[in-house]
Design a protein around this motif. Sequence first.
Motif, mmCIF file in Angstrom:
data_model
loop_
_atom_site.group_PDB
_atom_site.id
_atom_site.type_symbol
_atom_site.label_atom_id
_atom_site.label_comp_id
_atom_site.label_asym_id
_atom_site.label_seq_id
_atom_site.Cartn_x
_atom_site.Cartn_y
_atom_site.Cartn_z
ATOM 1 N N LEU A 157 -8.536 6.257 1.351
ATOM 2 C CA LEU A 157 -6.920 6.552 1.157
ATOM 3 C C LEU A 157 -6.262 5.319 1.491
ATOM 4 N N LEU A 158 -6.426 4.678 2.570
ATOM 5 C CA LEU A 158 -5.505 3.503 2.943
ATOM 6 C C LEU A 158 -5.721 2.342 1.724
ATOM 7 N N TRP A 159 -6.658 2.176 1.014
ATOM 8 C CA TRP A 159 -7.143 1.240 0.250
ATOM 9 C C TRP A 159 -6.193 1.565 -1.316
ATOM 10 N N ARG B 62 -3.422 3.501 -1.625
ATOM 11 C CA ARG B 62 -2.046 3.756 -1.412
ATOM 12 C C ARG B 62 -1.194 2.425 -2.032
ATOM 13 N N ASP C 76 -4.028 11.825 -2.649
ATOM 14 C CA ASP C 76 -3.209 10.944 -2.084
ATOM 15 C C ASP C 76 -1.739 11.377 -1.719
ATOM 16 N N VAL D 130 -1.091 12.973 1.672
ATOM 17 C CA VAL D 130 -1.129 12.075 2.917
ATOM 18 C C VAL D 130 0.234 11.373 3.473
ATOM 19 N N VAL E 53 -0.493 5.751 6.124
ATOM 20 C CA VAL E 53 -0.951 4.668 5.003
ATOM 21 C C VAL E 53 -0.137 3.764 4.487
ATOM 22 N N ASN E 54 1.390 3.844 4.661
ATOM 23 C CA ASN E 54 2.048 3.024 3.923
ATOM 24 C C ASN E 54 2.168 1.565 4.654
ATOM 25 N N PHE F 59 -0.304 -0.554 5.344
ATOM 26 C CA PHE F 59 -1.255 -1.313 4.965
ATOM 27 C C PHE F 59 -0.803 -2.492 3.933
#
Length: 593
Positions: free
Chosen positions: A450-452, A454, A535, A538, A543-544, A546
């Motif tokens: 999910l981090l990758w 966004r 996504d 979330v 996550v923003n 990163f």
Amino acid sequence: MPETNYPYGHGDDQNRPGGGLPAHESGSNGHGEAPFSPTPSGGAFGSSVPGTTSGPSFDSAAPPTSPTSASSAAPSPWGVSAPSGPAAPSGAQGAQGAQGAQGSHGTQTLSARQAGTALRKVGIGNPLPTFAVGVLAYIVALGAALLVIISAVLVALTADTGDLTGGGTVPTDDSASPSGDGGWRAIVGLVGLPFQLVSLASFGSYDAELNLGFFGSATMSWRGLPLLITVAMVATAFLAARLIQRRWGTGRWGSNGVLGALLWSGISGLAVAIVAVIATRVTAFAVEDTSLGMSLSMHSAGADMFFGTWVLIALPLFLGHVAGLTKPAWWPLVADLAAAPRLALVHALTFAVPVWILMAAGISIRMVVEGDGQSVLSLFLSLPIWGLTGLAMLPGLGMLAVPLHLNARGGVEDFGVERGNDFLWFFDLPWYLWIPLVLIALLMPVVVALLWNRDREIETGNILALVVSWVALPLAYFGCSAVLLALVWTTMQAEMGMVGELGISVGLAPWTPVVAFFIGLLVEVLARFGAPFVDRFVPGMLVNWFRRSARTRRADGTPSTRRPSHGHAPTGQPSHGQAPQGQAPGAPFFSGV
């Protein structure tokens, strides 16, 4: 006549001495003499050829010239006769020579001033900030070494009694006082110990040689990185280099591009490595007693720590400079190569930190229940020694296919260690430790996917961008796990006359990078085909952060022409193949792609 037949070039040339100057208009030969008056006769022998004013003209015989060649001068043997003697330079000619000398000196001075500008054009700027950061990184490493020493002293004091006084008395004999010989040797050893630990943290080995004379000799070698010192040195070099590049990279204190960063980082690391190996050797601990024939020498100076220090200083400096540089226009095509190692680090920390906390709490509770609460204090006081090393080993166990490798060989039974070549898997841990370990290990790939995903954008029309988007994560996981394998590997070897040779080594299994490669590929697949569906649910605050720098670059620059990974163009951004309103489409990285 060709211009080379004249001492000062063509007669109309303004650069020759006296040429075109009003003060010398009366001198046709450039020396200020009265002009020669030709004879009234219009023959070829008595009249001067128009345009020929080189030197004094004499009425000497010369071969006749044709009418068609009247505008050109005759060859040198026939044009003029050689003067009877050398003519002394006039005052105007000397002044002109002085002006030429001054002009030449001014040109040399201007070229020296332009050297700095020329170097900055190729990216080579001021080296002093980079040198200062290299020195700062080594000083911070010495500070971390002092923290490790203090931790070891506190553990030794509380090992038996559980209080900081140790329950003993301080000896007052002369051997322990600074005035005694043994006291001064102890002071020298304490002063040099931080340098030895920094050397050990730079891939060096701590070697001890004990000579007992008639009773034989013994050697011991310890190789293992105190990761607190290593991380402190590397992090300081990287963060400080990035800071100076971002704040002063384009000012008079910076102006370093990629070439300057590579050059000055390498020289800074080399200088620090030379100083470190000299300091480590000079402060080595050595004791010799000639009456008993005994000698003891302990140091960690060697070629391994020299090159290790060079790499651990130079590489973070270079990467910090590159991270602080303004990214070129083609950077979005390969941006995943820089973001992937950060994601691998985030993946390792988000797994290892909660597991480490749970394991530390579980082990402490168990020790208290079993009545061994005294050791809990020593366990936490020794965190600067083993804490980061234990934390670094947990990502290997979190792969669920990588065990710890324990190898004990030689005569280790005499020291209470069982000989063997064993592997410690996650299910060999107590149940209250391996159950949360497995659950967190299975959850982490979904979280980092999910981090990758966004705010990720992929240039679908560029073959380079497509290849990079697929291989970035697997290669980053493979490379980072190889570095992890080298950092956590600890070995001890000893050779004693009566016991023989023995050795103990602890580390992750050698196939760790291969397993990490497939975990990176799994995260990439989840980010492409699973994360886009969830996504939207979330929260952005999770996550923003990163890809914050990538969003900043897109906001400051032209609107992106890259397509998001989930197949929809971002709001206000054109899709691939569409140019922003009023602008032409951007050129592809490869022509024709």
